[in-house]
Enzyme design. Structure first.
Site, PDB file in Angstrom:
ATOM      1  N   CYS A   1       0.827  -1.206   0.000  1.00 50.24           N
ATOM      2  CA  CYS A   1       0.000   0.000   0.000  1.00 50.24           C
ATOM      3  C   CYS A   1       0.861   1.256   0.000  1.00 50.24           C
ATOM      4  CB  CYS A   1      -0.896   0.047   1.243  1.00 50.24           C
ATOM      5  SG  CYS A   1      -1.913  -1.415   1.498  1.00 50.24           S
TER       6      CYS A   1
ATOM      7  N   CYS B   1      -2.768   4.975   2.709  1.00 49.01           N
ATOM      8  CA  CYS B   1      -3.881   4.037   2.494  1.00 49.01           C
ATOM      9  C   CYS B   1      -4.868   4.092   3.665  1.00 49.01           C
ATOM     10  CB  CYS B   1      -3.353   2.619   2.333  1.00 49.01           C
ATOM     11  SG  CYS B   1      -4.674   1.416   1.999  1.00 49.01           S
TER      12      CYS B   1
ATOM     13  N   CYS C   1      -2.379  -2.897  -3.584  1.00 47.13           N
ATOM     14  CA  CYS C   1      -3.673  -2.754  -2.920  1.00 47.13           C
ATOM     15  C   CYS C   1      -4.683  -2.140  -3.893  1.00 47.13           C
ATOM     16  CB  CYS C   1      -3.521  -1.868  -1.684  1.00 47.13           C
ATOM     17  SG  CYS C   1      -5.067  -1.408  -0.894  1.00 47.13           S
TER      18      CYS C   1
ATOM     19  N   CYS D   1      -6.010   1.612  -2.416  1.00 48.93           N
ATOM     20  CA  CYS D   1      -5.223   2.857  -2.497  1.00 48.93           C
ATOM     21  C   CYS D   1      -4.394   2.976  -3.776  1.00 48.93           C
ATOM     22  CB  CYS D   1      -4.312   2.985  -1.274  1.00 48.93           C
ATOM     23  SG  CYS D   1      -2.939   1.794  -1.234  1.00 48.93           S
TER      24      CYS D   1
END
Length: 339
Positions: A33, A37, A64, A67
């Site tokens: 991330c 995030c 991810c 994000c």
């Protein structure tokens, strides 16, 4: 790659200024991330930090979906492309046209650009024109020639664009403050003698251990008036703010810098009382993570100490770094704010 502790603290704070500088790999879920995030924080023992998404993918992790960490570099490329287009045009460009060039919707591109630069594309273009205008005033010496040299289509456009930015009238700016009235005083504070000077728009100078000669050097043709009934109320606010540092937003300022300097100064004003930022964080906050030295120079070019809290910037290792008025004053200010 920065220290793991700094990365972890940035991730805990969901600090957007670190986006693009590293990614957090959650080994238990197999994803990575961006620092900001919004997902729930994982346990520290399950997290590893990587300098880039490519390194995280090489370790077997996937980005991810919430994000989209790999879009950070895409955002940066889009912003740099837009900046290049604005500089080439020498004037504001339609938001829709900039967004179309980068593949974003206008509203999303506006948010991306603002996050990286601290201002909208239109405001950024106006800032560049104002910066060019100020330089042209210095170079040309005559207002009319300077207005057109800066790219304005008419004098009225120049005055509209620079209102509230240059502070003084353009002719005064070109002539060492000619025609401007600056009230000033030197007062005793717990930090030592303090010079405060202000135009009719706000404080234009706050420094320590300086006097009238410092103002004469900056504004040799301005009308320097010591004290004054109207100035006394503003002076009292400034002294109170310095003795009990906190929120300075109510005190008007009259400052002028380059577009980059002013972006740095705005970020300085966003640092909460009792907190500090590193020079690297400051550079990242204005969308220039590699311009650490330039951010430091902009920090040092601040003419209004305390009210634009350049003392809240320290070195990455925790050292105080530099301060124009001595480290003892910087240390004292930080200690006051930490209470």
């Amino acid at each position: 790659m920065m220290p793991d502790e700094e990365c972890w603290n940035a991730a805990l704070a969901r600090d957007r200024t670190y986006d693009g500088r590293f990614v957090s790999g959650v080994m238990s879920t197999g994803i990575y991330c961006r620092p900001s995030c919004p997902a729930r924080h994982p346990k520290r023992e399950n997290v590893r930090f990587f300098a880039t998404g490519a390194e995280a993918r090489a370790a077997g992790l996937r980005p991810c979906k919430r994000c989209s960490p790999d879009d950070v570099s895409r955002d940066e490329r889009a912003v740099l492309s837009a900046i290049a287009a604005i500089k080439q045009a020498g004037q504001p460009l339609a938001l829709a046209a900039l967004a179309d060039e980068t593949g974003y919707s206008p509203s999303h591109f506006q948010r991306v650009f603002t996050r990286h630069t601290g201002m909208s594309p239109a405001a950024y273009a106006r800032a560049l024109m104002s910066e060019k205008a100020a330089q042209a005033l210095t170079d040309e010496g005559r207002v009319t020639e300077a207005i057109y040299a800066a790219g304005y289509s008419a004098p009225s456009r120049f005055y509209e664009g620079t209102q509230g930015r240059l502070g003084m009238m353009p002719s005064a700016w070109a002539n060492g403050g000619k025609g401007a009235t600056i009230h000033w005083a030197v007062v005793a504070t717990s930090l030592g003698s303090m010079l405060v000077a202000a135009t009719g728009k706000g404080v234009c100078r706050l420094s320590f251990n300086e006097g009238r000669e410092a103002l004469e050097e900056r504004f040799p043709k301005a009308d320097l008036v010591e004290g004054g009934a109207g100035f006394a109320a503003l002076l009292a606010q400034v002294v109170a703010a310095v003795e009990a540092p906190g929120d300075f937003a109510h005190i008007p300022l009259d400052v002028k810098g380059t577009a980059f300097q002013e972006a740095v100064w705005r970020e300085l004003q966003r640092i909460p009382k009792g907190e500090t930022r590193t020079y690297a964080q400051l550079a990242a906050a204005v969308g220039k993570p590699k311009a650490v030295r330039a951010a430091g120079s902009a920090n040092g070019a601040n003419n209004v100490a305390v009210l634009i809290p350049c003392h809240r910037v320290i070195r990455t290792g925790g050292g105080l770094g530099g301060y124009a008025y001595g480290l003892e004053i910087k240390r004292t200010l930080l200690e006051k704010e930490a209470k």
